[in-house]
Design a protein around this motif. Structure first.
Motif, PDB file in Angstrom:
ATOM      1  N   UNK A 192       5.538  55.513 -13.713  1.00  0.00           N
ATOM      2  CA  UNK A 192       4.245  55.792 -14.342  1.00  0.00           C
ATOM      3  C   UNK A 192       4.350  55.417 -15.816  1.00  0.00           C
ATOM      4  N   UNK A 193       3.206  55.423 -16.478  1.00  0.00           N
ATOM      5  CA  UNK A 193       3.103  54.820 -17.815  1.00  0.00           C
ATOM      6  C   UNK A 193       2.869  55.910 -18.867  1.00  0.00           C
ATOM      7  N   UNK A 194       3.337  55.587 -20.074  1.00  0.00           N
ATOM      8  CA  UNK A 194       3.255  56.447 -21.262  1.00  0.00           C
ATOM      9  C   UNK A 194       1.989  57.327 -21.304  1.00  0.00           C
ATOM     10  N   UNK A 195       2.199  58.625 -21.196  1.00  0.00           N
ATOM     11  CA  UNK A 195       1.060  59.524 -21.013  1.00  0.00           C
ATOM     12  C   UNK A 195       0.174  59.714 -22.248  1.00  0.00           C
ATOM     13  N   UNK A 196       0.750  60.014 -23.434  1.00  0.00           N
ATOM     14  CA  UNK A 196      -0.151  60.229 -24.582  1.00  0.00           C
ATOM     15  C   UNK A 196      -1.031  59.010 -24.877  1.00  0.00           C
ATOM     16  N   UNK A 197      -0.489  57.827 -24.671  1.00  0.00           N
ATOM     17  CA  UNK A 197      -1.316  56.629 -24.894  1.00  0.00           C
ATOM     18  C   UNK A 197      -2.488  56.598 -23.923  1.00  0.00           C
ATOM     19  N   UNK A 202      -4.105  59.133 -22.575  1.00  0.00           N
ATOM     20  CA  UNK A 202      -5.164  60.075 -23.006  1.00  0.00           C
ATOM     21  C   UNK A 202      -5.931  59.496 -24.188  1.00  0.00           C
ATOM     22  N   UNK A 203      -5.187  58.931 -25.135  1.00  0.00           N
ATOM     23  CA  UNK A 203      -5.839  58.391 -26.334  1.00  0.00           C
ATOM     24  C   UNK A 203      -6.793  57.265 -25.960  1.00  0.00           C
ATOM     25  N   UNK A 213      -7.673  55.416 -33.229  1.00  0.00           N
ATOM     26  CA  UNK A 213      -6.843  55.373 -32.019  1.00  0.00           C
ATOM     27  C   UNK A 213      -5.445  55.941 -32.312  1.00  0.00           C
ATOM     28  N   UNK A 214      -4.925  55.623 -33.488  1.00  0.00           N
ATOM     29  CA  UNK A 214      -3.612  56.180 -33.851  1.00  0.00           C
ATOM     30  C   UNK A 214      -3.671  57.708 -33.912  1.00  0.00           C
ATOM     31  N   UNK A 215      -4.770  58.220 -34.499  1.00  0.00           N
ATOM     32  CA  UNK A 215      -4.904  59.679 -34.599  1.00  0.00           C
ATOM     33  C   UNK A 215      -5.002  60.312 -33.211  1.00  0.00           C
ATOM     34  N   UNK A 216      -5.673  59.617 -32.297  1.00  0.00           N
ATOM     35  CA  UNK A 216      -5.786  60.158 -30.937  1.00  0.00           C
ATOM     36  C   UNK A 216      -4.400  60.236 -30.284  1.00  0.00           C
ATOM     37  N   UNK A 227      -2.535  63.669 -29.020  1.00  0.00           N
ATOM     38  CA  UNK A 227      -2.071  63.965 -27.659  1.00  0.00           C
ATOM     39  C   UNK A 227      -0.558  64.203 -27.601  1.00  0.00           C
ATOM     40  N   UNK A 228       0.172  63.615 -28.520  1.00  0.00           N
ATOM     41  CA  UNK A 228       1.612  63.941 -28.567  1.00  0.00           C
ATOM     42  C   UNK A 228       1.792  65.378 -29.066  1.00  0.00           C
TER      43      UNK A 228
END
Ligand code: GLN
Length: 380
Positions: A263-268, A270-271, A43-46, A50-51
């Motif tokens: 709205x909420x943190x985008x890269x999270x 996607x991950x 999950x961290x890698x995802x 995305x970042x």
């Protein structure tokens, strides 16, 4: 400046106070509910991916479609409900925002909201800030079962919402299918909303079934369900959760959400959408935490604390009535400073500060840390 406080009786939350005290005194922190083990490296890698691939601008106000779709698939699998991902699911800044936005959207001056105490500490301030009136119903130790006769007595034509929380923080009790039947019966033909706080949906033990309101058509039509990724994927600091409600209710909640957090943190997002594609990542959590519960019980059963039953959540209540007659706030501070283990006093979960000499331990910790804490607890 003359400030007319909207929350004159509210101080800093007990979780912030006890975690700070734990840090100040170098105590093992079994107070605030968060794991001391890490997020899955996958999950961290995802998130990293995305970042780095530039998913860093505003997400849509309701959440990215991929994540809402992944949540809808998950709810179908777990609870058999077909959700419209576009209209019924909204990504929020943790479940606390889900609860706050729902109450703000639906509760107006003089509306009565039934809560079950001990109750999670964000409910009452969210009701009060919106000029609603909290109507607490007491759950009695050690089973903390709901007294439905009292619920019937408490419902009036001003009752606008019942806040339901299963598995229940802080008691670790879970509501049964009988509780669901009572809830259906009491709300039938009324305009009462059910705000169902289900952040511990995966932390339920001994083969029990999680009684999500999503399983029940009639209940769902009047429900708002608050859920959390922080609790599920060991990432409470990410502040990401979601709220599920029928379209007409979601429309109102979104009006508040968009001007609250937008709205909420985008890269999270996607991950998490990718990560949810493997159900085993959440289906085995109950076994994982049940073994921690059992290890902790085994390690402190010879202490002078009396443990209360824990059927769900990662919290365990314990009575210290054989150890001290100090009030629970003082006892929790004493535990932190002198015993070296920080805990939460349960009076913080009551509007009238009821003190039954009970404290809460969080067992979402590595086995090693739990055993270290247990050794200190056995000394008390
Ligand atoms: N839900 C967590 C608990 O009960 C704390 C969340 C918070 O600190 N706001 O400990």
């Amino acid at each position: 400046m003359n400030i007319k406080s909207k929350l004159p009786d509210v101080g800093t939350t007990i979780f912030t106070i006890m975690s700070k005290m734990a840090a100040d005194h170098g105590a093992i922190n079994l107070s605030q509910g968060f794991p001391n083990f890490e997020v899955d490296p996958i999950l961290k890698d995802l998130v990293d991916h995305y970042i780095k691939t530039n998913h860093n601008q505003y997400a849509p106000m309701t959440g990215i479609p991929e994540l809402r779709k992944a949540i809808a698939d998950k709810k179908k699998l777990l609870y058999g409900r077909d959700l419209d991902a576009d209209q019924e699911i909204t990504i929020t800044n943790g479940a606390t925002e889900a609860i706050y936005s729902a109450i703000s959207a639906l509760i107006t001056t003089g509306d009565e909201v039934i809560i079950f105490e001990p109750a999670y500490d964000s409910y009452v301030p969210a009701i009060q800030v919106n000029n609603g009136i909290a109507k607490p119903i007491r759950l009695s130790s050690p089973s903390y079962k709901i007294d439905w006769t009292e619920v019937r007595r408490t419902v009036t034509d001003r009752t606008r919402m019942i806040i339901f929380n299963t598995p229940h923080n802080p008691t670790g009790s879970i509501w049964s299918s009988d509780d669901i039947s009572e809830l259906r019966d009491i709300t039938k033909g009324t305009d009462i909303f059910i705000l169902s706080d289900e952040v511990y949906q995966h932390l339920i033990y001994d083969g029990a079934q999680h009684e999500s309101v999503l399983r029940y058509d009639d209940l769902y039509q009047r429900s708002i369900v608050a859920m959390s990724f922080g609790k599920t994927f060991h990432a409470t600091g990410w502040r990401i959760g979601y709220v599920i409600a029928p379209a007409v209710i979601s429309t109102e909640i979104r009006k508040v959400h968009q001007f609250n957090t937008f709205s909420i943190n985008r890269p999270l997002q996607h991950a998490l959408a990718d990560y949810l594609s493997v159900p085993d990542r959440y289906l085995n959590l109950n076994d994982f935490f049940q073994s921690k519960r059992d290890l902790f019980i085994d390690a402190i059963k010879k202490s002078r604390f009396k443990l209360l039953p824990c059927h769900g959540t990662y919290f365990m209540l314990a009575s210290y009535q054989d150890i001290s007659d100090e009030d629970d706030q003082s006892f929790a501070r004493w535990m932190t400073k002198e015993c070296g283990v920080a805990v939460i006093p349960i009076s913080s979960f009551y509007t009238d500060d009821t003190d039954e000499h009970i404290i809460r331990f969080c067992f979402a910790k590595t086995d090693e840390l739990l055993l270290q804490a247990a050794a200190l607890i056995r000394e008390v």
